[in-house]
Design an enzyme around this catalytic site. Sequence first.
Site, PDB file in Angstrom:
ATOM      1  CE  LYS A  13      -2.013  -1.100   3.875  1.00  0.00           C
ATOM      2  NZ  LYS A  13      -1.260  -2.351   4.179  1.00  0.00           N
ATOM      3  NE  ARG A  85      -3.598  -1.238  10.578  1.00  0.00           N
ATOM      4  CZ  ARG A  85      -2.493  -0.770   9.959  1.00  0.00           C
ATOM      5  NH1 ARG A  85      -2.494   0.417   9.420  1.00  0.00           N
ATOM      6  NH2 ARG A  85      -1.414  -1.498   9.881  1.00  0.00           N
ATOM      7  NE  ARG A 124       7.717  -3.052   5.940  1.00  0.00           N
ATOM      8  CZ  ARG A 124       6.407  -2.848   6.116  1.00  0.00           C
ATOM      9  NH1 ARG A 124       5.697  -2.244   5.172  1.00  0.00           N
ATOM     10  NH2 ARG A 124       5.812  -3.263   7.205  1.00  0.00           N
ATOM     11  NE  ARG A 150       7.226  -0.983   9.994  1.00  0.00           N
ATOM     12  CZ  ARG A 150       6.015  -0.812   9.435  1.00  0.00           C
ATOM     13  NH1 ARG A 150       5.912  -0.220   8.254  1.00  0.00           N
ATOM     14  NH2 ARG A 150       4.933  -1.242  10.038  1.00  0.00           N
ATOM     15  NE  ARG A 161       2.749  -5.092  11.518  1.00  0.00           N
ATOM     16  CZ  ARG A 161       3.645  -4.949  10.546  1.00  0.00           C
ATOM     17  NH1 ARG A 161       4.739  -5.697  10.532  1.00  0.00           N
ATOM     18  NH2 ARG A 161       3.444  -4.068   9.604  1.00  0.00           N
TER      19      ARG A 161
END
Length: 206
Positions: A13, A85, A124, A150, A161
Site C-alpha cells: 500500500k 482499520r 522489508r 522495522r 499483525r
Amino acid sequence: MIVVFLGPPGAGKGTQAKRLAKEKGFLHLSTGDLLREAVKKGTPLGKKAKEYMEKGELVPDELIVALIEEVLPEEGKVILDGFPRTVKQAEALEKMLERKGKKLDAVVLFEVPDEVVLERLSGRRVDPETGRVYHVKYDPPPPGVKVVQREDDRPEVIKRRLEVYRRQTAPLIEYYERKGLLKRVDASKPPEEVYRSLLEVLGDAA
Ligand code: ADP
Ligand code: AMP
C-alpha cells in the site's frame, strides 16, 4: 477526493501510495508513518502508541481518529493508507466527512496471499534517514545506503499483525463492499503492474 487503501500489512500500500502521490498529486496520509514519527519525536501520542505498535496491536480508535481529524485537509486529493482499520474508525471517518460535506470516492483492496505478505514483510528494510522503503530481494538498497528492519517486521510480531488484520480490519471488506465502494487490485504482481491496475480501478478519481 478521498481514496482509502485497504489490505494486509506488507501488501504494498505504501509503495503504491507514494507513487500515486508523486505522479497524480495526491496527499499521502499513512497513519503508520505518522505514528512512527510521533514515537520518534516522543510526543504524547507517540508515548501512548509505542507499546501497541511494538506488539503488533492496533492503537486505540480514539487516538487514531483524533490524529486523522488533525491532518485531514479541507481540499485536494487524499490517500488514506492504513486507515480506517476497524469498523469503528470507518464509522468515525464517515461522520467526519459528512460534517465537511464530503464523502469517500473509493476503497482499494490490495489482495495478496499470506505467503507473499510474509516474504514482503520479512524482506522489508527502511532507510532511517529518508524513510525510503526497500526490499532485500525485490528492491534492494543501493550500495552505501544503510537500512534497518522495522521492529514490528520481526517474525513473532508479523504473525500477530496478520491475526489482528484478519480479526479487526478484514470486516471492512464487506463493510465497504455493501456501500459499493470496494475496488479490488491483485497486489501480488510486480509494482508496475499493480500501479497500472490501481489507475484502472480509480479511473476518473485519479
Ligand atoms: P504496506 O504499506 O502495505 O505495509 P509496503 O509498501 O511497505 O507495504 O511494502 C512491503 C514490502 O514489499 C516492501 O519491502 C516493498 O519494497 C515490497 N513491495 C511492495 N510492493 C511490491 C511488489 N508489487 N512486488 C514485490 N515487492 C513489493
Ligand atoms: P503500518 O505502518 O500501517 O503497518 O502500521 C504500523 C502500526 O501502527 C500498526 O501495527 C498499528 O500498531 C499502528 N497503526 C497504524 N494505523 C493504524 C490504525 N488505523 N489504527 C490503529 N493502529 C494503527
